[in-house]
Design a protein around this motif. Structure first.
Motif, PDB file in Angstrom:
ATOM      1  N   ALA A  19       5.688  -6.393  -3.878  1.00  0.00           N
ATOM      2  CA  ALA A  19       6.587  -5.312  -3.472  1.00  0.00           C
ATOM      3  C   ALA A  19       6.078  -4.012  -4.082  1.00  0.00           C
ATOM      4  N   LEU A  20       5.652  -3.079  -3.244  1.00  0.00           N
ATOM      5  CA  LEU A  20       5.067  -1.848  -3.753  1.00  0.00           C
ATOM      6  C   LEU A  20       6.120  -0.942  -4.392  1.00  0.00           C
ATOM      7  N   PRO A  21       5.780  -0.308  -5.531  1.00  0.00           N
ATOM      8  CA  PRO A  21       6.677   0.704  -6.108  1.00  0.00           C
ATOM      9  C   PRO A  21       6.883   1.838  -5.121  1.00  0.00           C
ATOM     10  N   SER A  22       7.940   2.606  -5.302  1.00  0.00           N
ATOM     11  CA  SER A  22       8.310   3.631  -4.320  1.00  0.00           C
ATOM     12  C   SER A  22       7.209   4.653  -4.080  1.00  0.00           C
ATOM     13  N   ASP A  23       6.505   5.085  -5.148  1.00  0.00           N
ATOM     14  CA  ASP A  23       5.469   6.088  -4.942  1.00  0.00           C
ATOM     15  C   ASP A  23       4.289   5.531  -4.157  1.00  0.00           C
ATOM     16  N   GLN A  24       3.918   4.276  -4.458  1.00  0.00           N
ATOM     17  CA  GLN A  24       2.825   3.637  -3.736  1.00  0.00           C
ATOM     18  C   GLN A  24       3.226   3.353  -2.285  1.00  0.00           C
ATOM     19  N   ALA A  25       4.486   2.982  -2.080  1.00  0.00           N
ATOM     20  CA  ALA A  25       4.987   2.714  -0.728  1.00  0.00           C
ATOM     21  C   ALA A  25       4.953   3.980   0.124  1.00  0.00           C
ATOM     22  N   ARG A  26       5.379   5.103  -0.458  1.00  0.00           N
ATOM     23  CA  ARG A  26       5.349   6.373   0.283  1.00  0.00           C
ATOM     24  C   ARG A  26       3.920   6.748   0.655  1.00  0.00           C
ATOM     25  N   HIS A  27       3.005   6.536  -0.287  1.00  0.00           N
ATOM     26  CA  HIS A  27       1.608   6.884  -0.018  1.00  0.00           C
ATOM     27  C   HIS A  27       1.048   6.031   1.119  1.00  0.00           C
ATOM     28  N   LEU A  28       1.344   4.743   1.083  1.00  0.00           N
ATOM     29  CA  LEU A  28       0.851   3.835   2.135  1.00  0.00           C
ATOM     30  C   LEU A  28       1.423   4.212   3.498  1.00  0.00           C
ATOM     31  N   ARG A  29       2.741   4.430   3.533  1.00  0.00           N
ATOM     32  CA  ARG A  29       3.428   4.615   4.815  1.00  0.00           C
ATOM     33  C   ARG A  29       3.323   6.044   5.339  1.00  0.00           C
TER      34      ARG A  29
END
Length: 245
Positions: A19-29
């Motif tokens: 489960a990606l942390p929020s900052d990593q998730a935003r960067h990916l998406r």
């Protein structure tokens, strides 16, 4: 083309799903515009990394079907104890030391250093430094990230029990002996100490030698503190790599 990499804390990787942390998730998406089905890599900063498939679930970003990746990194421990210097330059040093394979980084307070971080700012500063080394580890494809310590007085560091064993090197521009790369001098743990812009005081070098450190010069030119630290890490890591062959 290399797959995109993302940092995920170890406790967020369970049952083959990260489960990606929020900052990593935003960067990916939102920045990279990746979506469900894209293949990426994740690493936990502690020595493990995986490849897997992106899955978007509402606001959450997950990587599933994880497959372990084999690390080519060195198990040898290389500890950099570097004097605190101005923030921008110290952070550059953190980044480059990570890329060059430092296992642990210890900020030290020396007698000629003008930099001292107030106690109420240390937590905030450590969090920022941690983000910097994890981003650098992601960029250079390390599986781990250097361990970061809170700032410590040099005189106290010298007698830490956990640093009692290993090769102990102190780099000083006024040292008589020039560092001669010799892989036979290195052990499984190497500790490097680099001072501030003003250099070491004589009493600090004496203390270090009593604690088992050997003082060396990096050459006749006067280097900035951050340059000396990176040069020392690069030279010693290279010798560690040669020793393993």
């Amino acid at each position: 083309m290399s797959r995109r990499r993302f940092y995920v804390p170890r406790d967020s990787i369970r049952d083959g799903i990260a489960a990606l942390p929020s900052d990593q998730a935003r960067h990916l998406r939102d920045v990279l515009r990746l979506g469900t089905g894209d293949m990426v890599e994740v690493f936990d900063g502690e020595g493990s990394a995986y490849s897997g498939e992106v899955e978007l679930r509402g606001p959450g970003v997950f990587v599933r079907c994880l497959q372990s990746l084999h690390s080519l990194g060195s198990p040898d421990i290389l500890i950099l104890a570097a004097a605190l210097i101005k923030s921008v330059r110290f952070e550059w040093m953190l980044q480059k030391a990570t890329e060059l394979g430092a296992s642990e980084i210890i900020p030290i307070e020396t007698r000629r250093s003008d930099i001292k971080i107030p106690d109420n700012k240390i937590k905030e500063r450590l969090e920022r430094w941690d983000r910097i080394v994890k981003e650098a580890a992601k960029q250079c494809r390390r599986f781990d990230a250097p361990r970061l310590r809170p700032p410590v007085e040099f005189s106290k560091l010298l007698f830490w029990k956990e640093l009692a064993e290993g090769t102990k090197l102190l780099f000083d521009e006024n040292a008589v002996d020039l560092w001669q790369p010799d892989k036979s001098l290195l052990s499984g743990k190497t500790i490097i100490c680099v001072g501030p812009e003003g250099g070491w005081e004589g009493s600090e070098i004496e203390q270090a030698e009593l604690a088992g450190f050997k003082a060396f010069s990096l050459g006749s030119w006067t280097l900035r503190a951050e340059t000396a630290a990176i040069a020392a890490v690069a030279i010693v890591r290279h010798q560690i790599n040669l020793r393993r062959k």
